[in-house]
Design a protein around this motif. Structure first.
Motif: not given
Length: 386
Positions: A297-298, A300-301, A308, A311-312, A373
């Protein structure tokens, strides 16, 4: 599957004991025997041999050379009647499968389908112990199409083309049918063998990879073949998890690449966050690319700060809106229909997205990356990786 696994599965399917003897009348594998057993079976298992009287009976009936199952009257040995199924390959007899029939209910059509599947599996398992042959018979040729030896696989493909079973190029379709892995190997192979035997669509069974059955067929249109496969699976209460297809590339001298691609398609379909479960490898390029990216997940940014943010850091409504909008190529009318909202509502939502999302939507390359993404995150979530 090894020989013991096949015997155990068949015994479970038939609800009766199973024994496989080699050509010297010695047990190769035996299932649990249960309550229905006689002195001949007990002696065979305990002494690891068949009595001279039993050997004489087998030889007198010429069971090893039979082409069909043989009902054996065992009364002269004061034992329960048997069904003997000789297992052969193109070179000759390999072993004999024995079932006790005396004092038990008659075998049904379903039982015989299971026996046929077990015979196929046993033939493959026993043949692997022997030197390969060069038989041109159809079953022998198709058994070699997936050989790990490239020369063997290429020779088998050439034989299959010569016999018009398949053709070079896109006219040959390979299908990977992923079934519920909780189904038994006997059930899966019985299903596959029935499709091969029926021949209404010219479907040839290639073999199994884990719980995926592999087929080849000469067909420009995959739909009738897929329909027949689904119908046969439904009639047997088998769950089809995915069907992946691939066409032969005439530049290739064997079928292995098309098989690998069809399997990859079936595996990818099972991981997708959507209901589609049938697709050709040529339709899955983007998903294949996304599937190759490790779940983190990291990352994605770095890939897309806008994704990001949605989604986050954002809410599900924003994420769903942007994803649907991008799915239809940023066409407002189609997006509104997909989201079941008014055009004004869509404009309002888009205008109130985080600035980084609005910036990405206005830039072609960033917009494409954002879309990919968002799909990547759906894929990770479906697979339970994030």
């Amino acid at each position: 599957m090894d020989i013991q696994d096949i015997v155990d599965e068949l015994a479970l399917s038939l609800d009766r004991s199973v024994l496989v003897n080699d050509l010297n009348h010695r047990p190769i594998a035996a299932s649990a025997q249960g309550d229905v057993i006689d002195a001949v079976r007990a002696d065979s298992l305990l002494q690891r041999r068949t009595t001279p009287e039993g050997r004489a009976l087998v030889e007198r009936l010429q069971i090893m050379h039979a082409r069909q199952p043989v009902a054996v009257d065992m009364s002269e040995l004061d034992a329960l009647d048997r069904l003997a199924i000789p297992i052969r390959d193109q070179a000759g007899p390999l072993c004999i499968l024995w079932l006790i029939t005396g004092s038990l209910p008659p075998l049904t059509t379903t039982h015989y389908a299971a026996i046929d599947a077990a015979v196929f599996l046993l033939r493959e398992a026993v043949s692997r112990r022997l030197p390969p042959d060069d038989s041109s018979a159809r079953t022998a040729v198709f058994s070699r199409l997936l050989s790990a030896d490239g020369a063997v696989a290429r020779r088998a493909f050439n034989d299959a083309v010569t016999n018009l079973w398949v053709e070079r190029g896109a006219g040959t379709l390979v299908l990977a049918v992923a079934l519920d892995p909780t189904s038994s190997p006997i059930e899966r192979v019985a299903f596959a063998r029935q499709l091969d035997a029926r021949r209404t669509q010219g479907i040839f069974y290639l073999g199994e990879r884990e719980a995926t059955e592999l087929f080849a067929v000469r067909a420009l249109d995959a739909a009738p073949v897929v329909e027949q496969i689904q119908s046969e699976a439904a009639s047997r209460s088998l769950t089809v998890r995915a069907i992946g297809t691939a066409r032969h590339d005439r530049r290739h001298d064997d079928l292995r690449t098309a098989v690998d691609q069809s399997v990859a398609a079936a595996e990818t379909l099972q991981r997708l966050p959507r209901s589609q479960r049938i697709a050709d490898i040529s339709e899955l390029g983007s998903w294949l690319m996304l599937s190759s990216i490790p779940a983190d997940r990291s990352q994605m940014a770095l890939f897309s700060p806008a994704a990001h943010a949605l989604c986050v850091e954002g809410d599900e409504l924003q994420r769903t809106t942007v994803e649907a909008y991008l799915d239809v190529g940023s066409q407002v009318k189609e997006a509104c229909e997909k989201l079941h909202i008014h055009r004004t509502t869509l404009y309002y939502r888009l205008e109130n997205m985080p600035p980084i999302v609005r910036d990405s939507l206005s830039d072609g390359f960033a917009r494409s990356t954002l879309h990919l993404c968002l799909k990547l995150m759906r894929l990770w979530e479906t697979r339970g990786l994030v």
